[in-house]
Scaffold this motif. Sequence first.
Motif, PDB file in Angstrom:
ATOM      1  N   GLU A   1       3.041  53.062 -12.694  1.00  9.61           N
ATOM      2  CA  GLU A   1       4.171  52.290 -12.163  1.00  9.61           C
ATOM      3  C   GLU A   1       3.901  50.787 -12.283  1.00  9.61           C
ATOM      4  N   SER A   2       2.636  50.387 -12.200  1.00 14.56           N
ATOM      5  CA  SER A   2       2.276  48.973 -12.320  1.00 14.56           C
ATOM      6  C   SER A   2       2.259  48.506 -13.767  1.00 14.56           C
ATOM      7  N   HIS A   3       2.481  49.427 -14.692  1.00 12.36           N
ATOM      8  CA  HIS A   3       2.419  49.146 -16.130  1.00 12.36           C
ATOM      9  C   HIS A   3       1.030  48.714 -16.578  1.00 12.36           C
ATOM     10  N   LEU A   4       0.008  49.046 -15.788  1.00 13.32           N
ATOM     11  CA  LEU A   4      -1.366  48.820 -16.262  1.00 13.32           C
ATOM     12  C   LEU A   4      -1.747  49.925 -17.240  1.00 13.32           C
ATOM     13  N   LEU A   5      -1.087  51.069 -17.115  1.00 13.46           N
ATOM     14  CA  LEU A   5      -1.316  52.184 -18.034  1.00 13.46           C
ATOM     15  C   LEU A   5       0.028  52.626 -18.615  1.00 13.46           C
ATOM     16  N   PRO A   6      -0.003  53.168 -19.836  1.00 16.07           N
ATOM     17  CA  PRO A   6       1.256  53.614 -20.456  1.00 16.07           C
ATOM     18  C   PRO A   6       1.732  54.940 -19.852  1.00 16.07           C
ATOM     19  N   GLY A   7       3.007  55.229 -20.063  1.00 13.55           N
ATOM     20  CA  GLY A   7       3.550  56.524 -19.663  1.00 13.55           C
ATOM     21  C   GLY A   7       3.923  56.592 -18.199  1.00 13.55           C
ATOM     22  N   ALA A   8       4.198  57.814 -17.754  1.00 13.44           N
ATOM     23  CA  ALA A   8       4.592  58.058 -16.366  1.00 13.44           C
ATOM     24  C   ALA A   8       4.220  59.492 -16.026  1.00 13.44           C
ATOM     25  N   LEU A   9       4.235  59.777 -14.710  1.00  9.92           N
ATOM     26  CA  LEU A   9       3.901  61.131 -14.257  1.00  9.92           C
ATOM     27  C   LEU A   9       5.108  61.710 -13.545  1.00  9.92           C
ATOM     28  N   ILE A  10       5.539  62.876 -14.015  1.00  6.57           N
ATOM     29  CA  ILE A  10       6.740  63.479 -13.443  1.00  6.57           C
ATOM     30  C   ILE A  10       6.395  64.840 -12.838  1.00  6.57           C
ATOM     31  N   ARG A  11       7.386  65.445 -12.181  1.00 11.19           N
ATOM     32  CA  ARG A  11       7.184  66.741 -11.516  1.00 11.19           C
ATOM     33  C   ARG A  11       6.632  67.767 -12.505  1.00 11.19           C
ATOM     34  N   ASN A  12       5.712  68.606 -12.029  1.00 10.56           N
ATOM     35  CA  ASN A  12       5.137  69.659 -12.871  1.00 10.56           C
ATOM     36  C   ASN A  12       6.260  70.479 -13.512  1.00 10.56           C
ATOM     37  N   ASP A  13       6.085  70.866 -14.778  1.00 15.59           N
ATOM     38  CA  ASP A  13       7.168  71.573 -15.475  1.00 15.59           C
ATOM     39  C   ASP A  13       7.518  72.898 -14.801  1.00 15.59           C
ATOM     40  N   HIS A  14       6.531  73.523 -14.121  1.00 18.08           N
ATOM     41  CA  HIS A  14       6.796  74.811 -13.467  1.00 18.08           C
ATOM     42  C   HIS A  14       7.285  74.623 -12.037  1.00 18.08           C
ATOM     43  N   ARG A  15       7.377  73.382 -11.585  1.00 15.21           N
ATOM     44  CA  ARG A  15       7.972  72.987 -10.306  1.00 15.21           C
ATOM     45  C   ARG A  15       7.180  73.447  -9.086  1.00 15.21           C
ATOM     46  N   ARG A  16       5.953  73.901  -9.266  1.00 16.00           N
ATOM     47  CA  ARG A  16       5.140  74.286  -8.116  1.00 16.00           C
ATOM     48  C   ARG A  16       3.949  73.343  -8.000  1.00 16.00           C
ATOM     49  N   PHE A  17       3.481  73.170  -6.775  1.00 13.26           N
ATOM     50  CA  PHE A  17       2.238  72.416  -6.569  1.00 13.26           C
ATOM     51  C   PHE A  17       1.111  73.265  -7.137  1.00 13.26           C
ATOM     52  N   VAL A  18       0.164  72.628  -7.799  1.00 11.84           N
ATOM     53  CA  VAL A  18      -0.955  73.373  -8.374  1.00 11.84           C
ATOM     54  C   VAL A  18      -2.248  72.862  -7.760  1.00 11.84           C
ATOM     55  N   CYS A  19      -3.116  73.780  -7.375  1.00 13.56           N
ATOM     56  CA  CYS A  19      -4.409  73.429  -6.798  1.00 13.56           C
ATOM     57  C   CYS A  19      -5.433  74.405  -7.351  1.00 13.56           C
ATOM     58  N   ARG A  20      -6.316  73.927  -8.209  1.00 12.34           N
ATOM     59  CA  ARG A  20      -7.307  74.821  -8.810  1.00 12.34           C
ATOM     60  C   ARG A  20      -8.451  74.011  -9.399  1.00 12.34           C
ATOM     61  N   ASP A  21      -9.545  74.706  -9.722  1.00 14.88           N
ATOM     62  CA  ASP A  21     -10.626  74.054 -10.451  1.00 14.88           C
ATOM     63  C   ASP A  21     -10.207  73.988 -11.914  1.00 14.88           C
ATOM     64  N   GLN A  22     -10.246  72.796 -12.480  1.00 18.02           N
ATOM     65  CA  GLN A  22      -9.678  72.572 -13.811  1.00 18.02           C
ATOM     66  C   GLN A  22     -10.761  72.161 -14.793  1.00 18.02           C
ATOM     67  N   ARG A  23     -10.760  72.797 -15.937  1.00 20.02           N
ATOM     68  CA  ARG A  23     -11.674  72.427 -16.994  1.00 20.02           C
ATOM     69  C   ARG A  23     -11.073  71.292 -17.817  1.00 20.02           C
ATOM     70  N   LEU A  24     -11.916  70.315 -18.144  1.00 20.03           N
ATOM     71  CA  LEU A  24     -11.458  69.139 -18.891  1.00 20.03           C
ATOM     72  C   LEU A  24     -12.435  68.836 -20.009  1.00 20.03           C
ATOM     73  N   ARG A  25     -11.942  68.167 -21.036  1.00 22.33           N
ATOM     74  CA  ARG A  25     -12.832  67.614 -22.049  1.00 22.33           C
ATOM     75  C   ARG A  25     -12.752  66.093 -21.954  1.00 22.33           C
ATOM     76  N   ILE A  26     -13.916  65.441 -21.817  1.00 23.88           N
ATOM     77  CA  ILE A  26     -13.969  63.978 -21.788  1.00 23.88           C
ATOM     78  C   ILE A  26     -13.985  63.494 -23.235  1.00 23.88           C
ATOM     79  N   GLU A  27     -12.917  62.809 -23.631  1.00 26.13           N
ATOM     80  CA  GLU A  27     -12.791  62.415 -25.040  1.00 26.13           C
ATOM     81  C   GLU A  27     -13.158  60.960 -25.292  1.00 26.13           C
ATOM     82  N   ASP A  28     -12.935  60.104 -24.290  1.00 28.83           N
ATOM     83  CA  ASP A  28     -13.247  58.681 -24.468  1.00 28.83           C
ATOM     84  C   ASP A  28     -14.388  58.322 -23.512  1.00 28.83           C
ATOM     85  N   THR A  29     -15.572  58.118 -24.075  1.00 30.10           N
ATOM     86  CA  THR A  29     -16.733  57.787 -23.230  1.00 30.10           C
ATOM     87  C   THR A  29     -17.051  56.299 -23.323  1.00 30.10           C
ATOM     88  N   ASP A  30     -16.085  55.546 -23.836  1.00 30.30           N
ATOM     89  CA  ASP A  30     -16.295  54.115 -24.014  1.00 30.30           C
ATOM     90  C   ASP A  30     -15.597  53.321 -22.901  1.00 30.30           C
TER      91      ASP A  30
END
Lengths: 88, 222
Positions: free
Chosen positions: B93-122
Amino acid sequence: MPKPEILDPQGKAVLGALPRLGFSGVTDVRQGKRFELEVDGEITAEVLEQVRQMAATLLSNPVIEDFTVAIETVPAAVSVVDPAESRS
Amino acid sequence: MKVGVVTFPGSLDDVDAQRAVRVAGHEALALWHGDHDLRGVDAVILPGGFSYGDYLRCGAISRFSPVMTEVVEAAGRGMPVLGICNGFQILCESHLLPGALIRNDHRRFVCRDQRLRIEDTDTPWTAAYAPGAEITVPLKNGEGGFVADAETLDRIEGEGRVVARYLDGNPNGSLRDIAGVTNERGNVVGLMPHPEHAVEDLTGPGTDGLGFFVSLAERVLA
């Protein structure tokens, strides 16, 4: 309103609910927001420009939403009946 | 290092973020949304939660809080800034980062352990990870769908600014499975999942999140 290319999950939910209520023929629903701003005095070009700035900076997020600004005149104030008078 | 954690009305994860900072060996300072003062910190974290009740749009009102004037200014000078979940929404919202975050496509709150890949280590928040590292941290959001127009997505992918991507299924409809992004300079990072909840074995799915807070020292003092 959410921009056409932005997914609108709330609109999709409404679209899914309509047939369940027996309404047919609706092919898409988009859900947006409406803000009503009351301003003092006349709506000059300057006032209108200020309102547009409010819409662009706070009321909407231009990354995902479009907006339009329209002027509507508030109906004449309903006259308030003085309770003392109405008793007589 | 002194790391400031901003508390907005409705922040939930500010204390966890402070703890993660301390576990990583730094000093945590509480910053208040209403102050025009960063108290001399070296880095800032905007924590998760529901600042200002998510009224209007998530992060839309927080963006105009007094402390954000200072954060935006400091980010422009290169100060490391990490926004987690609601903090990510505030950075968009501050335009410090591009894009925006909107409601989850499935419309439910999600709470789980999530696997991620770290792509930018710089970035100062990911320097401790090996490129392509796969980690598991908690994810909890209702409005975590990252969106941007195709041109913006192509640009941030082309410039290597996707910090983290979802693995084993997209939890919220984020375009191109993007879980976190950084700005052009690489000092501002937004992330939807919660590394601050995965810094100790006692709670959470492990300590995979600690790298975000350890990275600060490696990068900034290097």
